[in-house]
Structure formats: C-alpha cells, structure tokens
Design a protein around this motif. Structure first.
Motif, short mmCIF file in Angstrom:
data_model
loop_
_atom_site.label_atom_id
_atom_site.label_comp_id
_atom_site.label_asym_id
_atom_site.label_seq_id
_atom_site.Cartn_x
_atom_site.Cartn_y
_atom_site.Cartn_z
N VAL A 20 32.03 63.18 22.73
CA VAL A 20 31.63 63.62 21.40
C VAL A 20 32.54 64.75 20.92
O VAL A 20 33.00 64.77 19.77
CB VAL A 20 30.16 64.05 21.39
CG1 VAL A 20 29.79 64.69 20.05
CG2 VAL A 20 29.25 62.86 21.68
N PHE A 32 33.04 59.59 30.14
CA PHE A 32 32.26 58.61 29.38
C PHE A 32 32.35 57.24 30.04
O PHE A 32 33.26 56.97 30.82
CB PHE A 32 32.72 58.52 27.92
CG PHE A 32 34.14 58.02 27.71
CD1 PHE A 32 34.41 56.68 27.45
CD2 PHE A 32 35.22 58.90 27.75
CE1 PHE A 32 35.70 56.23 27.23
CE2 PHE A 32 36.52 58.46 27.55
CZ PHE A 32 36.76 57.13 27.29
N ASP A 54 23.09 61.86 31.09
CA ASP A 54 23.48 62.97 30.22
C ASP A 54 24.82 63.57 30.61
O ASP A 54 25.40 64.35 29.84
CB ASP A 54 22.41 64.07 30.25
CG ASP A 54 21.09 63.61 29.66
OD1 ASP A 54 21.12 62.72 28.79
OD2 ASP A 54 20.03 64.12 30.08
N MET A 101 26.86 69.24 24.71
CA MET A 101 27.62 68.17 24.07
C MET A 101 28.65 67.62 25.06
O MET A 101 29.38 68.40 25.68
CB MET A 101 28.34 68.71 22.83
CG MET A 101 29.11 67.65 22.03
SD MET A 101 30.06 68.40 20.69
CE MET A 101 28.76 69.16 19.72
N ASN A 102 28.69 66.28 25.24
CA ASN A 102 29.63 65.71 26.20
C ASN A 102 31.06 65.69 25.65
O ASN A 102 31.29 65.83 24.44
CB ASN A 102 29.17 64.31 26.62
CG ASN A 102 29.14 63.32 25.46
OD1 ASN A 102 30.15 63.00 24.87
ND2 ASN A 102 27.94 62.81 25.15
N VAL A 110 27.58 56.96 13.84
CA VAL A 110 28.41 57.56 14.88
C VAL A 110 29.85 57.13 14.67
O VAL A 110 30.12 56.16 13.95
CB VAL A 110 27.92 57.17 16.31
CG1 VAL A 110 26.48 57.63 16.53
CG2 VAL A 110 28.06 55.67 16.55
N GLY A 134 29.44 60.56 28.32
CA GLY A 134 29.29 60.04 26.98
C GLY A 134 29.09 58.53 27.02
O GLY A 134 29.43 57.87 28.01
N HIS A 135 28.57 57.98 25.93
CA HIS A 135 28.20 56.57 25.87
C HIS A 135 28.99 55.87 24.76
O HIS A 135 28.70 56.07 23.58
CB HIS A 135 26.71 56.42 25.60
CG HIS A 135 25.84 57.31 26.43
ND1 HIS A 135 24.65 57.86 25.97
CD2 HIS A 135 25.99 57.76 27.71
CE1 HIS A 135 24.10 58.59 26.92
NE2 HIS A 135 24.90 58.56 27.98
N ASP A 173 27.01 57.15 21.50
CA ASP A 173 27.80 58.26 20.96
C ASP A 173 28.96 57.79 20.10
O ASP A 173 29.31 58.43 19.11
CB ASP A 173 28.36 59.13 22.10
CG ASP A 173 27.29 59.85 22.87
OD1 ASP A 173 26.37 60.41 22.25
OD2 ASP A 173 27.35 59.85 24.13
N GLU A 183 34.89 65.04 17.58
CA GLU A 183 34.62 66.11 16.62
C GLU A 183 35.84 67.00 16.41
O GLU A 183 36.07 67.51 15.31
CB GLU A 183 33.44 66.95 17.10
CG GLU A 183 32.10 66.26 16.95
CD GLU A 183 30.94 67.22 17.12
OE1 GLU A 183 31.16 68.37 17.54
OE2 GLU A 183 29.79 66.81 16.84
#
Length: 228
Positions: free
Chosen positions: A5, A99, A115, A1-2, A174, A118-119, A141, A9
């Motif tokens: 994200v 990101f 990868d 997980m980047n 998202v 993040g995007h 993301d 979270e």
C-alpha cells in the motif's frame, strides 16, 4: 500500513517486475534498473513465459537469495489450482514477503487475514463491476488487471484495452496495476496513467526470458514513468 500500500501511495505510477525465473540475478537487475517492486512465483505454470514454477520446497533456496538481495518490496504468487501446504505457508510467512498475488478464483479467503503481507488480487476477463465491488471488502489492497484473453497475449495495446482498464479503475476503490499481457511499450505508459491506472507489472511479454533485454527494458519503463 503494509509496504504494498505504501508503494502505491508514495509513487505516482508503480513499476513492478515479474521475473521469469526465481533467479537472484534477474531480481538484482530489475532493482538496479529501477523497479519499485519484484514478484516471484511458486506452484504454477506461467502462460506468458512458458515457465513452470515448482513448489515452495523446490523454489525456496533461490527465493531466499532473492529476498536477501533486494531492498525493495518483494511479492510472491502462491500458486494457481495448487496452493502451498500448511507447513509451507508457515515457512513462507517467516521469509518477509511484502505481499502475495493471486487470481481471485485461486485466492483462499483466509489469506486476507495475513496482516503482515499486502494483498494483490488479479481479476480476469470475466470481471464485472459488481464482482469487483464485492471482492474488495474482503481485504484486497491492489487489483491486478489480468483481463486480456490468452488468445490476445503479445499483441499491441489498443484503445479498446485502455478503455477496459479505465472501466476497471472506475469500478475499483483500490489501485489498479496492469500486467503486460499485451506488448505494452514504454511510451504507452502515459495512456495507462491517463486512464487512472496506478502501475504496470512488466514480465515476459516485454522483458523476454533471460537477462539479455531485462536491464534495458526495465530502464526504459522507469524513464517513461519518471517523465509522467
């Protein structure tokens, strides 16, 4: 997980600071005042700040200083119509950005293959639920809700704006982050939160262009977020 994200979270509501120059002092102040993440720019004219950001080669030294100074996630706006050259992309991906952030109509699809970053993808006032539905599976993301027309920049946040943000939240699977195209006040963060927004990206419209008000502004938003 980047890290992008993870940031969304782990936080009830995320505070991102879009600094108005690629200046290490601005980045340090943002971090010290409570930012969860910071964003720098290249290859674009930033309408809200009136700042023209140069190419990677022109901005690299300052951005590397920022990367070394921060221990919070750092993102980069890669440009607008102009995107980095393949050689510049190779260098950028070695820096350790957490990101990238681009408008959907400037995003090169192969960027979603990265990868290691993040995007974050911005949508403008032309967005539709179907557009968002088809955009996200490409690898988004976080969506940046840049839906305010430039003619309305710097005006007060309205109930209509909050309703528009809520509609985007409903259409998205998202997290949604709202940039301060409008002159959002710290005490209004709770209304964005109630609408389902997951964060705010504060920039020139509320921070000003230099260091004079940056610390106080970031601190005020940090306090408002912590009180949610």
């Amino acid at each position: 997980m980047n890290k992008l994200v993870k940031t969304f979270e782990n936080n009830k509501f995320t505070l991102l600071v879009s600094i108005t120059r690629n200046d290490v002092e601005l980045a340090r102040i943002a971090q010290e005042a409570g930012a969860d993440a910071v964003k720098v720019h290249i290859n674009c004219a930033h309408f809200a700040s009136g700042t023209n950001f140069g190419t990677w080669q022109q901005e690299e030294d300052n951005i590397l200083k920022i990367r070394q100074a921060l221990n919070i996630p750092l993102g980069i706006v890669l440009g607008a119509e102009e995107q980095p050259s393949p050689d510049d992309i190779d260098e950028i991906r070695q820096v350790g950005f957490d990101f990238w952030d681009l408008f959907a109509h400037h995003t090169v699809p192969c960027y979603f293959d990265w990868d290691d970053m993040g995007h974050m993808v911005a949508v403008n006032s032309t967005w539709t639920p179907k557009f968002v539905e088809n955009l996200i599976p490409q690898g988004v993301d976080v969506i940046e809700s840049s839906i305010i027309p430039q003619t309305n920049y710097r005006s007060r946040l309205t109930a209509a704006d909050v309703s528009q943000y809520a509609q985007l939240v409903e259409a998205s699977s998202v997290p949604i982050i709202v940039p301060t195209q409008k002159a959002v006040r710290p005490e209004e963060v709770k209304h964005l939160y109630r609408a389902g927004v997951c964060g705010i990206a504060i920039g020139a419209v509320v921070t000003g262009l230099g260091t004079e008000h940056l610390r106080d502004t970031v601190s005020a938003f940090r306090k408002a977020i912590d009180e949610l």
